[in-house]
Design an enzyme around this catalytic site. Structure first.
Site, PDB file in Angstrom:
ATOM      1  N   HIS A   1      -3.863  -4.572  -0.246  1.00  0.00           N
ATOM      2  CA  HIS A   1      -3.414  -5.155   1.026  1.00  0.00           C
ATOM      3  C   HIS A   1      -3.518  -6.676   0.952  1.00  0.00           C
ATOM      4  CE1 HIS A   1      -2.967  -1.546   3.517  1.00  0.00           C
ATOM      5  NE2 HIS A   1      -3.901  -1.037   2.730  1.00  0.00           N
TER       6      HIS A   1
ATOM      7  N   CYS B   1       0.839  -1.202   0.000  1.00  0.00           N
ATOM      8  CA  CYS B   1       0.000   0.000   0.000  1.00  0.00           C
ATOM      9  C   CYS B   1       0.873   1.252   0.000  1.00  0.00           C
ATOM     10  CB  CYS B   1      -1.004  -0.022   1.143  1.00  0.00           C
ATOM     11  SG  CYS B   1      -2.312   1.200   0.912  1.00  0.00           S
TER      12      CYS B   1
ATOM     13  N   GLU C   1      -2.574  -8.734   3.033  1.00  0.00           N
ATOM     14  CA  GLU C   1      -2.907  -9.244   4.372  1.00  0.00           C
ATOM     15  C   GLU C   1      -4.378  -9.042   4.707  1.00  0.00           C
ATOM     16  OE1 GLU C   1      -1.576  -6.441   3.649  1.00  0.00           O
ATOM     17  OE2 GLU C   1      -2.029  -4.887   5.123  1.00  0.00           O
TER      18      GLU C   1
END
Lengths: 251, 201
Positions: free
Chosen positions: B181, B78, B183
């Protein structure tokens, strides 16, 4: 293109999931971490935790819930309730939240939106709004869980928070909330037309078709519901399948 | 051991949580020595470009990061991906790490909702290790208002929003950047992190 998001919301008090109907008559059910994992399995595009704890101790328990959830659930987590300062925002993000949602405190202190956006970026500052209709195409903003009318025009407020750097709006209709008669299309449409940041529709979802309707009739980019999912009337997966079949872009 | 650079910006724990979940060893650190001793580096970031560069500078890590990114697999996520470029224009013009040629500019399209927030689909432009086995519908989660502008040769995957948004960039050697992202991108994102973890020599 962006997929429309389906977001289950979990109201949490003293570390447990609750859901109020029209903000009254709260029932106490469920472990929030387990609920979040279940929503993740169902395909939730994002999960919202809203802390309705008033005490300092409850706040600590709540942040533990956020921390535990963030270890097991790998979709975005938005956390609202009890956030009053930039330090509160930092603490919440460090507990594992991706975004914070500020509501009453943003009305009382709009500078919080700007300060939060300056330090952490607009995209993690969601402003929650509770609004109620007062006349044709006129709504006012309420705070403290829909209890206090701030006599603040909704559209003026939306423009102000966008200018202050809010990255997203979660718009809850007090009139529709808990009725299960569908989202407040008219109010959502007015707000989506008044700003250029994403708007999450909240309040009123009762039938599977309500979700397709809100995406077809308004510019809302996400739809949020709590009790509907929480009491297993519909699963997130069912809602997403229905919308996908209706031609809406869904993950 | 993967070093997750902790310079005080935003939600670093979700990256750590995802790596833990995948069984990949990692450490949150702002220590240059630990970063030098790691096998791979992840530079996360949520926030604003100038503020993040200021925090990196005050942590004294800019030189370490620039040197180490030429030696071992490096992933910016990001804002961490945006910082890989030469310049950013968030609030003010600001120098980035300069690891990939290009700059980062505000998405400016009155027909679109900005930030670009939500799930969008990756389209592979230049296959790299991280784009392998992405599956049929590789939706990943984005939250950003600024986008990279760089040569197509650095774009491993893009998504369609304000034109083509460089979504996964790669310098051809060690440096990767994900605008989304991983994650927070469900199984697709975890798969990409697992692949990154497997790059270790």
């Amino acid at each position: 293109m962006l997929a429309k998001r389906i977001i289950p919301c979990l109201d949490v008090r003293n570390g447990k999931v609750v859901k109020g109907v029209n903000f009254e008559g709260i029932k106490d059910v469920g472990n929030p971490v387990e609920c979040a994992e279940e929503y993740n399995r169902q395909g939730a595009d994002e999960i919202v935790f809203y802390d309705i704890t008033a005490s300092f101790e409850g706040r600590g328990v709540f942040l533990d819930v956020v921390r535990e959830t963030a270890k097991k659930v790998f979709v975005p987590l938005t956390v609202g309730g009890g956030i009053k300062t930039v330090d509160d925002i930092r603490e919440t993000l460090r507990a594992g939240a991706d975004k914070v949602s500020v509501n009453s405190q943003a009305v009382k202190n709009p500078q919080l939106i700007k300060d939060g956006a300056d330090v952490f970026g607009s995209q993690c500052i969601c402003v929650g709004i509770d609004a109620k209709k007062i006349a044709d195409k006129k709504w006012t903003v309420y705070i403290n869980g829909g209890r206090i009318d701030m006599k603040l025009d909704l559209i003026d407020w939306v423009k102000k928070i966008e200018a202050l750097g809010a990255g997203e709006i979660c718009l809850n209709s007090i009139d529709a909330d808990g009725t299960k008669e569908g989202f407040d299309i008219e109010m959502l449409d007015a707000v989506c037309n008044a700003c250029s940041i994403p708007v999450i529709a909240s309040g009123g979802a009762g039938k599977i078709n309500d979700f397709a309707e809100v995406f077809e009739k308004t510019g809302a980019t996400a739809a949020l519901a709590a009790s509907l999912f929480h009491f297993h009337e519909l699963t997130v997966g069912q809602v997403k399948d229905y919308c996908r079949n209706a031609g809406i872009i869904i993950r | 051991m993967i070093a997750i650079v902790d310079y005080g910006a935003g939600n670093i724990f979700s990256v750590k949580n995802a790596l833990d979940y995948l069984g990949l060893k990692s450490i949150l650190t702002s220590d240059a020595e630990e970063i030098r001793n790691s096998d791979e580096i992840i530079l996360p970031g949520v926030g604003a470009f100038p503020e993040a560069m200021k925090m990196l500078a005050s942590s004294g890590l800019i030189d370490t990061i620039k040197t180490e990114a030429h030696k071992k697999p490096f992933l910016g996520i990001c804002l961490g991906m945006q910082l890989l470029f030469e310049k950013g224009y968030e609030f003010e013009e600001c120098s980035g790490l300069g690891l990939i040629p290009g700059s980062v500019k505000k998405m400016d399209n009155s027909k679109l909702i900005i930030p670009h927030m939500g799930w969008n689909k990756l389209e592979v432009l230049n296959e790299c290790e991280l784009t392998k086995e992405l599956g049929q519908n590789p939706y990943v989660y984005f939250v950003h208002s600024y986008k990279a502008e760089c040569d197509d040769s650095f774009i491993a995957a893009y998504c369609e929003y304000d034109g083509k948004i460089p979504s996964l960039v790669y310098d051809g050697k060690y440096v990767y950047g994900a605008q989304f992202h991983p994650e927070k991108s469900g199984n697709t994102g975890l798969g990409i992190l697992r692949k990154f973890g497997g790059l270790v020599k």
